[in-house]
Design an enzyme around this catalytic site. Structure first.
Site, PDB file in Angstrom:
ATOM      1  N   ASP A 130      -5.879   8.042  10.998  1.00 13.93           N
ATOM      2  CA  ASP A 130      -4.548   7.550  11.362  1.00 13.93           C
ATOM      3  C   ASP A 130      -4.163   7.864  12.794  1.00 13.93           C
ATOM      4  O   ASP A 130      -4.458   8.944  13.298  1.00 13.93           O
ATOM      5  CB  ASP A 130      -3.503   8.147  10.404  1.00 13.93           C
TER       6      ASP A 130
ATOM      7  N   GLU B  88       0.868  -1.181   0.000  1.00 10.60           N
ATOM      8  CA  GLU B  88       0.000   0.000   0.000  1.00 10.60           C
ATOM      9  C   GLU B  88       0.907   1.233   0.000  1.00 10.60           C
ATOM     10  O   GLU B  88       1.699   1.417   0.924  1.00 10.60           O
ATOM     11  CB  GLU B  88      -0.883   0.032   1.262  1.00 10.60           C
TER      12      GLU B  88
HETATM   13  O1  LIG Z   1      -1.291   0.972  10.961  1.00 10.65           O
HETATM   14  P1  LIG Z   1      -1.962  -0.370  11.245  1.00 10.65           P
HETATM   15  O2  LIG Z   1      -2.623  -0.408  12.600  1.00 10.65           O
HETATM   16  O3  LIG Z   1      -1.012  -1.539  10.973  1.00 10.65           O
HETATM   17  O4  LIG Z   1      -3.142  -0.500  10.169  1.00 10.65           O
HETATM   18  C1  LIG Z   1      -2.871  -0.557   8.743  1.00 10.65           C
HETATM   19  C2  LIG Z   1      -3.019   0.853   8.246  1.00 10.65           C
HETATM   20  O5  LIG Z   1      -1.884   1.584   8.666  1.00 10.65           O
HETATM   21  C3  LIG Z   1      -3.134   1.121   6.739  1.00 10.65           C
HETATM   22  O6  LIG Z   1      -3.866   0.163   6.048  1.00 10.65           O
HETATM   23  C4  LIG Z   1      -3.744   2.485   6.736  1.00 10.65           C
HETATM   24  C5  LIG Z   1      -3.011   3.655   6.775  1.00 10.65           C
HETATM   25  N1  LIG Z   1      -3.849   4.716   6.908  1.00 10.65           N
HETATM   26  C6  LIG Z   1      -5.155   4.240   6.988  1.00 10.65           C
HETATM   27  C7  LIG Z   1      -6.364   4.904   7.177  1.00 10.65           C
HETATM   28  C8  LIG Z   1      -7.555   4.157   7.267  1.00 10.65           C
HETATM   29  C9  LIG Z   1      -7.522   2.738   7.130  1.00 10.65           C
HETATM   30  C10 LIG Z   1      -6.283   2.043   6.945  1.00 10.65           C
HETATM   31  C11 LIG Z   1      -5.124   2.822   6.897  1.00 10.65           C
END
Ligand SMILES: O=P(O)(O)OC[C@@H](O)[C@@H](O)c1c[nH]c2ccccc12
Length: 270
Positions: free
Chosen positions: A60, A49
């Protein structure tokens, strides 16, 4: 079919989950992000991603917020810069399927028609827009389908009766959010997480990936049982943050990349 479908099919053959890291592109700079993308492929990532840094990342947690601030501190990192970084990584041999990860505002500013043309030209296979609700995604979905780009939806444990409607319009895979709230490593997930994942799995033939809060091998292994993919963002971005001093000097960059390699190997299991 595009790179994302092919990758999931390949992983299904080998009965392995996809490891899907999230990276803020431009943190600390675009060149370093490209080097990290290539390292992630070597270390075992299945797709990646590519996060477009945003000044108001509502969903975030602190780690990714800091990462966006670092990326935006010295220069603007636009959607175009992230797509250019994807092209550059591809030209340097990176074969990972790319998923552009951006909030909706920058997409609208870039231009809906134009973004899909450039995504296609940049060989980017998926798009995640966390703040684009299903009720407003019709035009985006049409353009995505026309350009063979997967518009990947998020479903949350509270989506309940919306799950069916969300997954019937999904493409590529379904991103199941493991917990409520913002991104960030966690020691526990939503209480009904396993039932939630089963509900989503039963509602679609597409692969399902889980994300939010995953940072240890034990968590990775647990979700490998029920999901086709596992997304890890904050825990990886934290590794980048800790390695910043090593990235700053040419002579210690290999050590920074080795630290990221070791984190990934520990996370997904050697
Ligand atoms: O950071 P984590 O807890 O590992 O979760 C994935 C996430 O960072 C990534 O998919 C993501 C980054 N920004 C986001 C905003 C909303 C949903 C998902 C995201």
């Amino acid at each position: 079919m595009n790179r994302i479908d092919l990758k999931f099919a390949e992983l299904k053959e080998s009965r392995q989950p996809a490891f899907i890291p999230f990276l803020t592109i431009g943190d600390p700079d675009v060149r370093t992000s490209i080097d990290i993308m290539k390292q992630l492929e070597t270390s075992g990532a299945s797709m990646v991603e590519l996060g477009v840094p945003y000044s108001d990342p509502l969903a975030d947690g602190p780690v990714i917020q800091r990462s966006s601030q670092r990326a935006l501190k010295h220069h603007q990192v636009s959607i175009q810069d992230v797509m250019d970084a994807a092209r550059q990584a591809r030209s340097e041999g990176c074969k990972l399927p790319f998923i552009l990860f951006t909030y909706y505002n920058p997409v609208l500013q870039y231009g809906l028609e134009r973004i899909f043309e450039v995504l296609k030209e940049s060989d980017i296979s998926g798009l995640i827009i966390p703040d684009l609700p299903m009720e407003e995604d019709a035009e985006v979905r049409v353009l995505a389908e026309k350009n063979n780009i997967h518009l990947i939806p998020l479903v949350a444990p509270t989506s309940n009766d919306r799950i069916k409607r969300i997954v019937t319009r999904a493409s590529g895979f379904v991103y199941c959010v493991s917990s409520l709230g913002v991104t960030g490593t966690r020691t526990q997930f939503h209480s009904g997480i396993d039932e939630f994942l089963t509900t989503v799995k039963e509602a679609t033939n597409l692969p399902i990936a889980v994300g939010f809060g995953i940072s240890t091998h034990e968590q990775f292994a647990r979700f490998s049982e029920s999901c086709d993919g596992i997304v890890v963002g904050s825990a990886l971005v934290r590794q980048v943050e800790e390695a910043l001093p090593l990235f700053e000097k040419e002579s210690t960059r290999p050590q920074a990349l080795l630290q990221i390699h070791n984190f990934v190997r520990e996370l997904i299991g050697n």
